[in-house]
Enzyme design. Structure first.
Site, mmCIF file in Angstrom:
data_model
loop_
_atom_site.group_PDB
_atom_site.id
_atom_site.type_symbol
_atom_site.label_atom_id
_atom_site.label_comp_id
_atom_site.label_asym_id
_atom_site.label_seq_id
_atom_site.Cartn_x
_atom_site.Cartn_y
_atom_site.Cartn_z
ATOM 1 N N ARG A 122 11.770 1.448 17.252
ATOM 2 C CA ARG A 122 10.588 0.640 16.884
ATOM 3 C C ARG A 122 9.452 1.459 16.299
ATOM 4 O O ARG A 122 8.296 1.011 16.298
ATOM 5 C CB ARG A 122 10.104 -0.199 18.067
ATOM 6 C CG ARG A 122 11.151 -1.182 18.575
ATOM 7 C CD ARG A 122 10.561 -2.126 19.620
ATOM 8 N NE ARG A 122 11.568 -3.107 20.047
ATOM 9 C CZ ARG A 122 12.375 -2.949 21.078
ATOM 10 N NH1 ARG A 122 12.286 -1.860 21.814
ATOM 11 N NH2 ARG A 122 13.256 -3.872 21.389
ATOM 12 N N LYS A 124 5.172 1.958 1.665
ATOM 13 C CA LYS A 124 6.322 1.092 1.377
ATOM 14 C C LYS A 124 7.608 1.868 1.630
ATOM 15 O O LYS A 124 7.790 2.969 1.110
ATOM 16 C CB LYS A 124 6.298 0.625 -0.077
ATOM 17 C CG LYS A 124 5.327 -0.497 -0.359
ATOM 18 C CD LYS A 124 5.511 -0.981 -1.792
ATOM 19 C CE LYS A 124 4.662 -2.170 -2.104
ATOM 20 N NZ LYS A 124 4.874 -2.642 -3.501
ATOM 21 N N LYS A 160 -4.194 4.938 -6.618
ATOM 22 C CA LYS A 160 -3.336 4.178 -5.719
ATOM 23 C C LYS A 160 -3.946 4.068 -4.328
ATOM 24 O O LYS A 160 -3.877 3.004 -3.695
ATOM 25 C CB LYS A 160 -1.939 4.807 -5.632
ATOM 26 C CG LYS A 160 -1.006 3.982 -4.759
ATOM 27 C CD LYS A 160 0.451 4.286 -4.943
ATOM 28 C CE LYS A 160 1.310 3.307 -4.146
ATOM 29 N NZ LYS A 160 2.755 3.552 -4.310
ATOM 30 N N GLU A 176 -0.003 -5.718 0.328
ATOM 31 C CA GLU A 176 0.274 -6.347 -0.958
ATOM 32 C C GLU A 176 0.192 -7.866 -0.899
ATOM 33 O O GLU A 176 1.076 -8.591 -1.358
ATOM 34 C CB GLU A 176 1.653 -5.916 -1.484
ATOM 35 C CG GLU A 176 1.807 -6.120 -2.991
ATOM 36 C CD GLU A 176 3.102 -5.523 -3.521
ATOM 37 O OE1 GLU A 176 3.078 -4.331 -3.842
ATOM 38 O OE2 GLU A 176 4.100 -6.248 -3.592
ATOM 39 N N ARG A 219 -3.001 -5.344 -4.632
ATOM 40 C CA ARG A 219 -2.021 -4.254 -4.691
ATOM 41 C C ARG A 219 -0.864 -4.571 -5.637
ATOM 42 O O ARG A 219 -0.200 -3.658 -6.143
ATOM 43 C CB ARG A 219 -1.491 -3.919 -3.289
ATOM 44 C CG ARG A 219 -0.537 -2.730 -3.289
ATOM 45 C CD ARG A 219 -0.222 -2.216 -1.899
ATOM 46 N NE ARG A 219 0.786 -1.167 -1.953
ATOM 47 C CZ ARG A 219 1.188 -0.442 -0.916
ATOM 48 N NH1 ARG A 219 0.666 -0.651 0.280
ATOM 49 N NH2 ARG A 219 2.104 0.487 -1.058
ATOM 50 N N ASN A 257 2.427 -2.887 -9.545
ATOM 51 C CA ASN A 257 3.792 -3.200 -9.980
ATOM 52 C C ASN A 257 3.857 -3.565 -11.460
ATOM 53 O O ASN A 257 4.844 -4.183 -11.898
ATOM 54 C CB ASN A 257 4.367 -4.348 -9.137
ATOM 55 C CG ASN A 257 4.782 -3.882 -7.758
ATOM 56 O OD1 ASN A 257 5.421 -2.852 -7.606
ATOM 57 N ND2 ASN A 257 4.401 -4.636 -6.749
ATOM 58 N N HIS A 268 7.170 -3.446 -13.284
ATOM 59 C CA HIS A 268 8.243 -3.386 -12.299
ATOM 60 C C HIS A 268 9.077 -4.666 -12.204
ATOM 61 O O HIS A 268 10.223 -4.610 -11.770
ATOM 62 C CB HIS A 268 7.667 -3.047 -10.920
ATOM 63 C CG HIS A 268 7.262 -1.615 -10.774
ATOM 64 N ND1 HIS A 268 6.331 -1.017 -11.609
ATOM 65 C CD2 HIS A 268 7.656 -0.642 -9.911
ATOM 66 C CE1 HIS A 268 6.172 0.248 -11.247
ATOM 67 N NE2 HIS A 268 6.966 0.499 -10.227
ATOM 68 N N HIS A 277 12.686 -3.487 -12.280
ATOM 69 C CA HIS A 277 13.608 -3.692 -11.158
ATOM 70 C C HIS A 277 14.815 -4.511 -11.584
ATOM 71 O O HIS A 277 15.940 -4.279 -11.101
ATOM 72 C CB HIS A 277 12.887 -4.386 -9.993
ATOM 73 C CG HIS A 277 11.991 -3.473 -9.220
ATOM 74 N ND1 HIS A 277 11.128 -3.928 -8.245
ATOM 75 C CD2 HIS A 277 11.825 -2.126 -9.255
ATOM 76 C CE1 HIS A 277 10.466 -2.907 -7.714
ATOM 77 N NE2 HIS A 277 10.874 -1.803 -8.315
#
Length: 357
Positions: free
Chosen positions: A117, A139, A223, A233, A237, A241, A244, A248
């Site tokens: 955890r 992230k 950043k 995000e 935020r 991206n 992206h 992606h």
């Protein structure tokens, strides 16, 4: 060495930037409370594992060496890391060190976030892309066959140790891929930084250390400010991206490997700038200016040829989407990226059609 901070209250942490700092014991000492697990890959380990090990004094060390490449961001690799942690009997007082590029950082960070955890971890990025982007912000993730970084957690590091001397051993292709994220910070957030990049790109490609140090620091400053304002995000935020959504999709469609992340983001930024221009938000001359800089950096400006329906299906599972609506980060001028939720599908189709021409 230069240092700055990511301001997150009790979870705030320093980013240290300099040449030759990877082996500085004083940068690790404040976080050594038990055993240490160093997660790295088979390319970085022969170069920097021993130097990192020596900086950890008498700590009991568990070393996990994984395969290099984006395809390592998988359940099977994550399970290997957990096996090593369990075999070493790591407790909750252990410290994980992610020694490598973005793949290592994402994997080690996700392992640290979920093992028992949550363990503390340090990012020790050895690629330009990781130093300017993926090591900052918490992230962590692995990939899924249907989408990039779909399984993960937010888990902030205790510190980031960005040794720009490690960039001396970085292959040219990896250096250029890292420059894509540097360019992203300028075009999305800071037009003055974009101007500087245009003037100093040749120095960055030549690996001049003062230029690299400035590019890393300014990227981290930009950043860090965004992460401090929106850690998880839920709002601003998302502008980080830029490029992206399309990038992606390229990585997923091509099987996580043939295209480096930065290469896919570069082509994705050209597409996002084109979409911004088609939407009347960005002057066509500014879209051309971005494309020219990406070309100068030796990065792709065209996407692979993918079926339009594949583009649409991959875009539909992008993490920025909300309430069933596809959202894009678009430019309202250079240095001014915004998240848009009402983009005409016809313009998206035109952007896809033009992508591989």
């Amino acid at each position: 060495m230069q240092s700055l901070s990511v301001a997150l209250g009790q979870r705030s942490y320093p980013i240290h930037i300099g040449a030759g700092i990877l082996g500085r014991a004083d940068l690790y000492a404040p976080y050594l409370t038990g055993s240490v697990a160093i997660v790295t890959n088979n390319v970085v380990a022969p170069l920097y594992l021993e130097r990192t090990r020596k900086a950890l004094a008498a700590a009991r060390i568990c070393e996990v060496v994984i395969e290099d490449g984006e395809q390592a961001k998988s359940w099977s690799t994550l399970d290997r890391i957990f096996d090593a942690f369990l075999e070493a009997r790591l407790g909750r007082d252990a410290l994980v060190i992610a020694l490598g590029g973005g793949v290592v950082g994402d994997l080690a960070g996700f392992a640290a976030a979920t093992y028992q955890r949550g363990l503390s971890f340090i990012q020790a990025p050895t690629t330009l892309l990781a130093q300017v982007d993926s090591s900052v912000g918490g992230k962590t993730a692995i990939n899924h066959a249907r989408g990039k970084n779909m399984i993960g957690a937010f888990h902030q590091p205790r510190a980031v140790i960005a040794d720009i001397a490690t960039l001396d051993t970085l292959p040219d292709r990896e250096l250029r891929a890292g420059l894509a994220e540097v360019i992203k910070h300028g075009v999305a957030l800071d037009a003055a930084f974009l101007d500087w990049l245009e003037r100093n790109l040749d120095r960055l490609l030549a690996r001049e250390r003062d230029a690299l140090a400035y590019a890393v620091r300014r990227s981290c400053e930009l950043k860090a400010a965004i992460v401090a304002a929106d850690e998880r995000e839920t709002g601003v935020r998302a502008v980080l991206n830029f490029g992206h959504t399309f990038g992606h999709a390229i990585e997923t469609a091509t099987g996580f490997g043939p295209w480096l992340h930065g290469e896919a983001v570069a082509a994705g930024m050209v597409m996002a700038a084109g979409l911004s221009a088609r939407a009347g938000l960005l002057a066509p001359a500014d879209a051309a200016r971005l494309e020219a800089l990406i070309r100068r950096a030796g990065l792709p400006i065209r996407a692979p040829r993918l079926a339009p329906e594949l583009w649409r299906s991959l875009i539909a599972v992008d993490k920025k989407n909300a309430a069933g609506r596809v959202r894009f980060v678009l430019l309202h001028g250079l240095g001014r990226a915004k998240l848009e939720s009402s983009v005409d599908a016809r313009l998206v189709d035109e952007t896809i059609a033009a992508a591989a021409q």
